[in-house]
Design a protein around this motif. Structure first.
Motif, PDB file in Angstrom:
ATOM      1  N   VAL A 294       0.824  -1.215   0.000  1.00  0.00           N
ATOM      2  CA  VAL A 294       0.000   0.000   0.000  1.00  0.00           C
ATOM      3  C   VAL A 294       0.856   1.262   0.000  1.00  0.00           C
ATOM      4  O   VAL A 294       0.610   2.184  -0.773  1.00  0.00           O
ATOM      5  N   VAL A 295       1.874   1.318   0.851  1.00  0.00           N
ATOM      6  CA  VAL A 295       2.642   2.570   0.975  1.00  0.00           C
ATOM      7  C   VAL A 295       4.032   2.471   0.374  1.00  0.00           C
ATOM      8  O   VAL A 295       4.726   3.475   0.265  1.00  0.00           O
ATOM      9  N   GLY A 296       4.461   1.260   0.000  1.00  0.00           N
ATOM     10  CA  GLY A 296       5.811   1.097  -0.533  1.00  0.00           C
ATOM     11  C   GLY A 296       5.833   1.029  -2.032  1.00  0.00           C
ATOM     12  O   GLY A 296       4.920   1.483  -2.720  1.00  0.00           O
ATOM     13  N   GLU A 297       6.904   0.426  -2.540  1.00  0.00           N
ATOM     14  CA  GLU A 297       7.093   0.342  -3.988  1.00  0.00           C
ATOM     15  C   GLU A 297       7.399  -1.097  -4.392  1.00  0.00           C
ATOM     16  O   GLU A 297       8.331  -1.366  -5.140  1.00  0.00           O
ATOM     17  N   LEU A 298       6.610  -2.050  -3.900  1.00  0.00           N
ATOM     18  CA  LEU A 298       6.834  -3.444  -4.261  1.00  0.00           C
ATOM     19  C   LEU A 298       6.321  -3.725  -5.663  1.00  0.00           C
ATOM     20  O   LEU A 298       5.191  -3.367  -5.996  1.00  0.00           O
ATOM     21  N   SER A 299       7.129  -4.384  -6.459  1.00  0.00           N
ATOM     22  CA  SER A 299       6.638  -4.852  -7.763  1.00  0.00           C
ATOM     23  C   SER A 299       5.753  -6.068  -7.536  1.00  0.00           C
ATOM     24  O   SER A 299       5.786  -6.691  -6.460  1.00  0.00           O
ATOM     25  N   ILE A 300       4.972  -6.432  -8.537  1.00  0.00           N
ATOM     26  CA  ILE A 300       4.105  -7.608  -8.399  1.00  0.00           C
ATOM     27  C   ILE A 300       4.954  -8.860  -8.227  1.00  0.00           C
ATOM     28  O   ILE A 300       4.571  -9.799  -7.510  1.00  0.00           O
ATOM     29  N   GLU A 301       6.149  -8.898  -8.822  1.00  0.00           N
ATOM     30  CA  GLU A 301       7.033 -10.052  -8.669  1.00  0.00           C
ATOM     31  C   GLU A 301       7.564 -10.130  -7.228  1.00  0.00           C
ATOM     32  O   GLU A 301       7.608 -11.219  -6.644  1.00  0.00           O
ATOM     33  N   GLU A 302       7.973  -8.985  -6.667  1.00  0.00           N
ATOM     34  CA  GLU A 302       8.463  -8.984  -5.285  1.00  0.00           C
ATOM     35  C   GLU A 302       7.365  -9.385  -4.312  1.00  0.00           C
ATOM     36  O   GLU A 302       7.602 -10.128  -3.347  1.00  0.00           O
ATOM     37  N   LEU A 303       6.161  -8.882  -4.565  1.00  0.00           N
ATOM     38  CA  LEU A 303       5.038  -9.226  -3.698  1.00  0.00           C
ATOM     39  C   LEU A 303       4.731 -10.708  -3.771  1.00  0.00           C
ATOM     40  O   LEU A 303       4.555 -11.380  -2.741  1.00  0.00           O
ATOM     41  N   ALA A 304       4.659 -11.258  -4.985  1.00  0.00           N
ATOM     42  CA  ALA A 304       4.359 -12.682  -5.151  1.00  0.00           C
ATOM     43  C   ALA A 304       5.428 -13.547  -4.487  1.00  0.00           C
ATOM     44  O   ALA A 304       5.114 -14.546  -3.820  1.00  0.00           O
ATOM     45  N   GLU A 305       6.680 -13.162  -4.654  1.00  0.00           N
ATOM     46  CA  GLU A 305       7.761 -13.926  -4.039  1.00  0.00           C
ATOM     47  C   GLU A 305       7.654 -13.881  -2.518  1.00  0.00           C
ATOM     48  O   GLU A 305       7.844 -14.890  -1.831  1.00  0.00           O
TER      49      GLU A 305
END
Length: 775
Positions: A455-466
């Motif tokens: 929500v407040v950071g800059e996670l890519s969808i790949e980083e989030l999924a991992e």
């Protein structure tokens, strides 16, 4: 400095002259100003010129309107007109310490009374806080480079850092709080502490360091009775300063103390002086800096609260009372209410904030961090008003708010770190119930960390999924270890058992709310066959039971096992081999494309995946099997979509959705992975890139497929974050669409843009899919 009674031994005295006629019939205004100007000039000469006696002080009148270019003396009306129309922000800061000094006391008091309202209203000027911050930076920039590290007064960590910080806090908060309107720096610091604007520890350190800096400044000037603010460089002068300041006998000691003070002052200055809350408070309209009961309800409704009466009750509960906690809440509320109102669901955000505040009780760091941290308060309002998933978890883990004070705390934690923690948990707890309760708490905590970062950071969808995949793996691994210790006796410890991830879990592509597709395999390894089957089934049941979490469910879905939901929950490796040899269907080979071992015996995992490779990477693909996959895909599209559902809004099964991209990639893998090693991956995007490299699919087509897949994945997770509920359907409600858009960093009121972006990406992906999948 003279206005605040803070002069040094060798100070200049800052003054402003004001004059006028008491009787214009006798002396005109212009004559009075002319006389007053001569009087001012003679007064300055008498004080500062060299005569028989040395000069007393240097009188500096350059803080007057227009500085050196301005008239030396003005009438009261002229001063007021200037400050009302032309004055810069720094001039009001200078007037903060103004007091009548000499001459006509009544006129002096009238001057101070006239400018004080302007001083305390100055923070409402556009970009006021930023202008004061830039002024402080300009002061430092004008120091000769060779002197910066030696400047006791103007340099970083020096006297001005303390004074500018105190003055900025006074000017911003003093607009509505006359209890902090003090001239003296130390008196103002005490008032700021008493009223909750500065923490006691910061204020105590600031005050002590300020006193020590002033003592050192005095002693430097006394040595030769000359105005200086530079730390000496030669040893003798440093020793003199150390002894006269009672710091010790050696020059090294005074330098060490000076460096320590500089570091401490600078750290507090940067944290308080650049506090984001200051700009937000200064930007509030004057009537919103206090929440008057009469106007509050209408104002809350006007800025976006759907239940203003309920919001008013929450505000009252947070701010009532005489405790320091209530005092700080009263300072925070006007700004936080505005930030909540800017969010998607301000009512829920405020309610969640109240619950979290009550859970934390009188925890000292909580409100102090919101007041002092760089952006924590604003980030918290974004989280609570933008994500029920976060809000509900944060109520159970309120200490997670501390992560907002450090970007590093919102980064996904590596798998090995979580593994070590999970193992330590199981070492500390003797019973399986206690151990698994702690493991579930670990999982909730890490999912909350990832949600906050999303929500407040800059996670890519790949980083989030991992990150989500890692947390799920660690949970299953820890659960299996605990259950095995409970279920398998020492004499049967030879039994090998493993958990194989499938689907999006196998591809390390989980999103918020995703199920974890798994299958189970065992090898008796010398344990009697019937006994091994019973123990393996107990392990499966134990893992399912102890991984259950009513607060944040972990759905372990074994539907991709042989024979689907009609097949046994666990099979031996030999049973898998026999089944796949004799009866396996094309969809089962397709499902194995994302099979990946995640828990249990590594040796058994390797053996199972070697078995799977023969099916999923066949030397000679079966044309009939490929046709069957195409037929099944068409049937899925017609049968599995919910009745009455708009196909175009289904992110998983709809045209151009996740299913289209994944089935196309998997068809390519089944056809070509035996001869193209890069296709032997469980990752959809990695396989798509390998297909491009092998020239099996055009680059522009792959980019369209990847864009739709990533956007669908992000929209699914955002939908879950927003509502706290899992859904594969893009909502039609404009408010929810806007909320999803904000979570994906779209501007406010972007519902239509979000919808159009998805429809465009899905159309492009569908065209590519139909051309390449069906031919």
């Amino acid at each position: 400095m003279s206005g605040a009674r803070e002069l040094n031994y060798v100070s200049d005295v800052d003054v402003i002259f004001v004059g006028g006629s008491a009787d214009e019939d006798t002396v005109s205004e212009s004559q009075a100003v002319e006389i007053a100007t001569r009087l001012a000039i003679q007064t300055m000469r008498g004080i500062s010129e060299v005569e028989i006696e040395p000069p007393l002080w240097e009188v500096d009148p350059n803080l007057r309107p227009e500085g050196k270019q301005g008239a030396l003396v003005r009438t009261l009306d002229s001063h007021i007109a200037y400050y009302d129309r032309w004055a810069k922000s720094w001039e009001f800061q200078a007037l903060l310490k103004a007091r009548p000094l000499a001459g006509d006391v009544q006129l002096g008091e009238e001057y101070v009374d006239a400018v004080q309202p302007m001083v305390w209203a100055s923070a409402a000027r556009e970009n006021f806080v930023e202008s004061v911050q830039k002024m402080r930076e300009r002061v430092t920039d004008h120091i000769p480079p060779a002197e910066v590290a030696r400047q006791l007064k103007l340099g970083p960590g020096g006297i001005r850092d303390v004074e500018f910080t105190v003055q900025l806090l006074q000017l911003v908060h003093g607009a509505t709080d006359d209890r902090i309107r003090e001239r003296s720096t130390l008196d103002a610091l005490d008032a700021l502490v008493s009223e909750g604007y500065i923490g006691r520890e910061d204020a105590s350190r600031f005050a002590l360091d300020y006193r020590r800096l002033r003592v050192m400044e005095h002693r430097l000037q006394l040595r030769e009775l000359r105005r200086t603010h530079l730390m000496p460089e030669d040893g003798a002068a440093l020793r003199t300063l150390a002894r006269s300041s009672r710091i010790g006998d050696g020059g090294d000691r005074v330098v060490a103390v000076w460096e320590e003070i500089k570091r401490e002052v600078r750290e507090i200055h940067v944290r308080l002086f650049y506090r984001p809350l200051l700009s937000a408070v200064a930007a509030l309209p004057a009537d919103e800096q206090t929440l008057s009961p009469e106007a509050a309800r209408a104002r809350l409704a006007a800025i976006g609260f759907r239940d203003p009466a309920g919001a008013l009750r929450h505000i009252g509960a947070l701010t009532s009372g005489l405790s320091r906690k209530a005092v700080i809440q009263r300072h925070l509320m006007p700004v936080m209410i505005r930030w909540f109102a800017d969010g998607v669901d301000p009512d829920y955000g405020l309610l969640a904030f109240r619950r979290i505040s009550e859970r934390l009780g009188n925890t000292p760091w909580f409100l102090r961090m919101l007041r002092d941290s760089s952006g924590a308060a604003e980030s918290l309002t974004r989280l609570l008003s933008g994500s029920r998933y976060v809000g509900e978890l944060m109520e159970w883990i309120p200490e997670s708010i501390a992560w907002l004070d450090s970007p590093d705390q919102l980064r996904p934690r590596p798998g090995f770190v979580l593994q070590e923690e999970a193992r330590a948990i199981q070492t500390r707890h003797a019973s399986i119930d206690d151990a698994m309760s702690a493991v579930r708490a670990l999982r909730r905590r890490e999912l909350l960390r990832l949600a906050m970062a999303a929500v407040v950071g800059e996670l890519s969808i790949e980083e989030l999924a991992e990150g989500l995949t890692t947390v799920t793996e660690v949970t299953i691994q820890a659960t299996l270890r605990a259950v095995r210790r409970e279920v398998v006796p020492a004499e049967d410890d030879r039994l090998d058992f493993s958990v194989i991830a499938m689907g999006r879990f196998g591809g390390s592509e989980l999103g918020f709310g995703s199920d974890a597709d798994i299958i189970h395999v065992f090898d008796a390894n010398g344990v009697p066959a019937q006994r091994a089957q019973e123990l393996a089934l107990q392990l499966v049941q134990g893992v399912r039971r102890y991984s259950e979490d009513h607060r944040l469910p972990l759905e372990l879905d074994a539907g991709l096992r042989p024979e689907g939901r009609n097949g046994p929950l666990v099979r031996s490796l030999e049973s898998y081999a026999e089944y796949y040899r004799r009866w396996s269907l094309s969809w089962e080979a397709q499902a194995l494309l994302r099979a990946r071992g995640v828990a249990g015996s590594v040796t058994l995992i390797d053996r199972f995946l070697a078995l799977a490779d023969d099916l999923r990477y066949p030397v000679a693909p079966d044309p009939q099997g490929l046709r069957e996959i195409r037929r099944i895909k068409a049937r899925v599209e017609s049968e599995r979509l919910p009745q009455g559902q708009d196909r175009s809004r289904h992110l998983k099964l709809g045209p151009g959705g996740l299913s289209d991209v994944e089935w196309l990639v998997q068809l390519i893998q089944l056809e070509h992975a035996h001869r193209v090693p890069g296709l032997r991956t469980t990752s959809t995007i990695a396989a798509l890139e390998a297909a491009v490299e092998a020239e099996l699919i055009p680059r522009d087509a792959a980019e369209k497929l990847a864009a739709a897949w990533r956007l669908a994945s992000r929209l699914r997770s955002a939908n879950t974050l927003l509502s706290g509920q899992t859904s594969d359907v893009l909502p039609t409600d404009r408010g929810r669409l806007d909320g999803i858009g904000r979570l994906l960093k779209y501007p406010a009121r972007s519902a239509t843009i979000v919808e159009e972006d998805w429809m465009r990406a899905a159309r492009q992906a569908r065209r590519v899919f139909e051309k390449l999948f069906y031919g």
